[in-house]
Every structure is written in C-alpha cells, then in structure tokens.
Write a protein that holds these residues in place. Structure first.
Motif, mmCIF file in Angstrom:
data_model
loop_
_atom_site.group_PDB
_atom_site.id
_atom_site.type_symbol
_atom_site.label_atom_id
_atom_site.label_comp_id
_atom_site.label_asym_id
_atom_site.label_seq_id
_atom_site.Cartn_x
_atom_site.Cartn_y
_atom_site.Cartn_z
ATOM 1 N N GLN A 49 -8.560 4.320 57.944
ATOM 2 C CA GLN A 49 -7.882 5.163 56.781
ATOM 3 C C GLN A 49 -9.014 6.158 55.926
ATOM 4 O O GLN A 49 -8.901 6.597 55.112
ATOM 5 C CB GLN A 49 -7.225 4.374 55.604
ATOM 6 C CG GLN A 49 -6.152 3.787 56.453
ATOM 7 C CD GLN A 49 -5.199 2.822 55.317
ATOM 8 O OE1 GLN A 49 -5.488 2.732 54.246
ATOM 9 N NE2 GLN A 49 -4.122 2.343 55.991
ATOM 10 N N ASP A 53 -9.716 9.608 60.124
ATOM 11 C CA ASP A 53 -8.292 9.126 60.354
ATOM 12 C C ASP A 53 -7.187 9.863 59.413
ATOM 13 O O ASP A 53 -6.166 10.327 60.075
ATOM 14 C CB ASP A 53 -7.937 7.763 60.148
ATOM 15 C CG ASP A 53 -8.756 6.681 61.159
ATOM 16 O OD1 ASP A 53 -9.104 7.336 62.077
ATOM 17 O OD2 ASP A 53 -8.870 5.688 60.920
ATOM 18 N N SER A 57 -3.883 12.322 60.850
ATOM 19 C CA SER A 57 -2.635 11.904 60.476
ATOM 20 C C SER A 57 -1.885 13.035 59.521
ATOM 21 O O SER A 57 -0.892 13.374 59.913
ATOM 22 C CB SER A 57 -2.754 10.707 59.857
ATOM 23 O OG SER A 57 -3.290 10.429 58.607
#
Length: 160
Positions: A49, A53, A57
């Motif tokens: 996260q 990442d 996303s």
C-alpha cells in the motif's frame, strides 16, 4: 399564439467539464499526491500500500470508473426516457462505489449521473427519481472530492 418555454439550466458547467473535472480533481489529484510521496519522502516506495501500489490501483480503478461512467452516460443522455435510467444507474453506482473513494471512480459516476439527469449547463433537467439520483450523484462527487483532498493532506502532514 402559443408560447413554449424551454427550461434549460443556464448556470454551472457543461456536462463534459463536470465529469472531466470530477475525474481530474479526484483521481488526478490523488495520483499527484502519490507521485509527490514517491519523489519527496524517504519511505520504501515498494512497501504494501505504498506509493507505487497506490498509483497502480488508483489509475486502474479510476480510469475504469470513468470509462464505465462514459459508456453508460454518452449513449443514454440523448433520449429523456433512457437518460432517466442512466441517471438512476449512475447515481446508484456512485453510492455503491463510495468505499473506493481513493480511486475517484465514485466522483466520475456521480458527475455522470448529474450530467445524465440534465443538471449541467445547457441541459434540460429531468424530474422525479432521475433528478433525485442526479442530485445524489452530484453530492457523492463533491464528498469524494473533499475526502480525497482531506485524505491526501492528512497523509502529507502526518507523514503517511
């Protein structure tokens, strides 16, 4: 002598500007903050996260949301009967996808719902349930923009 009135919305922004602006101010700004985190902090960019990442996303989900919103709105908005259905579907998608606020997709759905409901400049506003979903979509879009900015600024000031 017959007098016809055409109650088109004269204030605000046009539909494409509304949808594009919602996308840029949610997905685009969130991406900029993540790129800034990547460039200007010493945290591990590859952590779970982390900024890399997050960039992937946000990009994938945000662009998919915009594409789906436009795929629904563009063909349906020309016919008022079909636009009613589009406004309801897009407004519902804005609400259902709200947990994915970080992507900006709910803002795109909400802005597209408002556009399809005729709530943008130069459009004839729909009535009834379709107008209600257009208003709900607009409110969701505004709340998503606020959440993205507050979340991004909180991340800047708290270091994470």
């Amino acid at each position: 002598m017959a007098v016809t009135t055409d109650s088109r919305t004269s204030r605000g922004v046009t539909g494409p500007v509304l949808v594009g602006g919602a996308f840029l101010l949610s997905t685009g700004v969130n991406l900029l903050f993540k790129v800034g985190e990547l460039l200007f902090t010493d945290g591990d960019p590859h952590r779970p996260q982390g900024p890399i990442d997050s960039i992937v996303s946000i990009s994938v989900v945000g662009v998919a949301g915009l594409a789906l919103a436009l795929a629904i709105a563009l063909p349906l908005r020309a016919d008022p009967g079909r636009a009613r259905i589009g406004a309801v579907v897009l407004g519902a998608l804005a609400v259902v996808t709200a947990p994915f606020f970080w992507s900006g997709a709910p803002a795109a759905f909400g802005a597209a719902a408002a556009w399809t409901a005729g709530l943008s400049k130069g459009e004839k506003p729909l009535t009834g349930v379709a107008r209600g979903f257009g208003i709900v979509g607009f409110v969701v879009a505004v709340l998503i923009l606020i959440a993205v900015f507050v979340g991004a600024l909180a991340g800047v000031f708290t270091g994470g």
